[in-house]
Design an enzyme around this catalytic site. Structure first.
Site, mmCIF file in Angstrom:
data_model
loop_
_atom_site.group_PDB
_atom_site.id
_atom_site.type_symbol
_atom_site.label_atom_id
_atom_site.label_comp_id
_atom_site.label_asym_id
_atom_site.label_seq_id
_atom_site.Cartn_x
_atom_site.Cartn_y
_atom_site.Cartn_z
ATOM 1 N N PRO A 10 -16.297 -2.613 2.108
ATOM 2 C CG PRO A 10 -16.575 -2.209 4.404
ATOM 3 C CD PRO A 10 -15.521 -2.473 3.357
ATOM 4 N NE ARG B 80 -12.435 -1.995 -4.695
ATOM 5 C CZ ARG B 80 -11.352 -2.624 -4.222
ATOM 6 N NH1 ARG B 80 -10.627 -2.044 -3.288
ATOM 7 N NH2 ARG B 80 -11.004 -3.797 -4.678
ATOM 8 C CG PHE C 160 -22.618 1.940 -0.711
ATOM 9 C CD1 PHE C 160 -23.507 2.186 -1.730
ATOM 10 C CD2 PHE C 160 -22.241 0.635 -0.475
ATOM 11 C CE1 PHE C 160 -24.016 1.161 -2.509
ATOM 12 C CE2 PHE C 160 -22.735 -0.407 -1.236
ATOM 13 C CZ PHE C 160 -23.635 -0.143 -2.268
ATOM 14 C CE1 TYR D 160 -3.177 -2.857 0.148
ATOM 15 C CE2 TYR D 160 -3.777 -2.228 2.372
ATOM 16 C CZ TYR D 160 -3.963 -3.031 1.269
ATOM 17 O OH TYR D 160 -4.936 -3.999 1.297
ATOM 18 C CG HIS E 297 -2.170 -8.854 -0.618
ATOM 19 N ND1 HIS E 297 -1.548 -7.640 -0.637
ATOM 20 C CD2 HIS E 297 -3.491 -8.574 -0.731
ATOM 21 C CE1 HIS E 297 -2.433 -6.667 -0.744
ATOM 22 N NE2 HIS E 297 -3.629 -7.216 -0.814
#
Length: 327
Positions: free
Chosen positions: A201, A204, A207, A56, A121
């Site tokens: 959840p 992406r 929401f 990341y 991963h």
């Protein structure tokens, strides 16, 4: 914040964790101060479970968490991951030497000598999962990790690995717009006493608040490649999400909080890890574990966003190359 257990024998952690991908800039520009403020807000809201990975931001997300740990007295439960080889052509390496070496690199960036959970991963398809489980078991016996996990895998891979050494957690994408784990993976985790950790959840960010607009918002180098945000697919997805947002308002919740509450109600062994780099956005959904949804509430959500409603795939072909398919 409610508590849940990472697997049948793992530590008790907050029911909602924090995904730390965006600290590395993949979802748009950020600063270290903004990321540190987000971590502070997470702790203040009772979030004790942090999820990160070596790739990341090419280690930047782990470095941010390390800086936070050095300057605060907090001791969260940390999960990190290794196996993906970044570069022009992505690859996967599950070898014992690679996993061990990358774990040591994560230790240096985090400023620790132990993590509670260490994920494979992605699965290197040519390498038997039993070999990976043995490598992880070695790290557990040496006291470097508390348990191991698997990411983006199929139920059959979980069963094979678990037979060698118990798996603590499985992490796959799961939300109201990505439901594949319902086709056996969530059930297998429950049967074996394995935690299921839904990443993304909040679809992406679809929401979240404010409403995403790919034409106006910086989606970052990752989301801009996801087919569901393409000019062809997004208008259809936006129309469905607008219906969902109206339902959430009628139920007295913001859409992000309701989406996480829905995840939590899919099983007591689910621990969603929404990601954000914004303390304000985190505050929007941090109380989701307090929401009680009735069967009628769940049915109302399902009526608006039924299984398979999303237009476009959740990954493009390159992204999906190392993801296990099933069903």
């Amino acid at each position: 914040m409610q508590q849940r257990t990472l697997g049948s024998t793992g530590p008790s952690v907050s029911a909602i964790g924090l995904g730390c991908l965006s600290f590395g800039g993949l979802f748009g520009g950020t600063t270290r101060d903004e990321s540190l403020a987000c971590l502070d807000a997470a702790w203040d809201h009772g979030i004790t479970f942090l999820d990160v990975a070596n790739i990341y931001g090419n280690g930047l997300s782990e470095e941010v968490i390390g800086a936070w740990l050095r300057t605060r007295p907090h001791r969260p439960t940390i999960a990190t991951k290794a196996s993906i080889i970044s570069g022009p052509v992505r690859g996967v390496d599950n070898s014992r030497a690679h996993l061990r070496g990358e774990l040591e690199g994560s230790f240096r960036r985090l400023g620790v000598d132990y993590v509670d959970l260490f994920y494979m991963h992605r699965h290197e398809m040519k390498r038997p999962i039993e070999e990976v489980a043995e490598s992880m078991a070695e790290l557990i016996r040496e006291g470097k990790i508390g348990g191991y996990g698997l990411s983006e895998i199929a139920p059959y891979t979980l069963r094979r690995a678990h037979a060698v050494h118990p798996v603590m957690a499985v992490q796959n994408e799961y939300s109201l717009w990505s439901r594949q784990p319902d086709l056996g993976l969530i059930q297998t985790c429950a049967e074996l006493g394995v935690a299921f950790v839904p990443f993304s959840p909040l679809a992406r960010g679809a929401f979240g608040e404010p409403m995403l607009d790919p034409a106006l918002h910086d989606l970052g180098p990752f989301r801009s490649q996801i087919p569901r945000f393409s000019a062809e697919n997004w208008p259809h997805n936006r129309a469905k999400i607008m219906q969902y947002r109206a339902l959430a308002a009628a139920m007295g919740h913001n859409p992000a909080t309701l989406a996480i509450a829905w995840c939590l109600h899919r099983g007591d062994h689910l621990l969603p890890i929404p990601g954000t780099r914004s303390a304000a956005h985190l505050t929007d959904w941090a109380g989701a574990s307090d929401i009680v949804l009735t069967p009628d509430d769940m049915a109302s959500i399902e009526a608006v966003l039924p299984v398979g409603w999303a237009y476009g795939d959740r990954y493009n072909d390159d992204m999906a190359a190392s993801v296990e398919r099933f069903s």
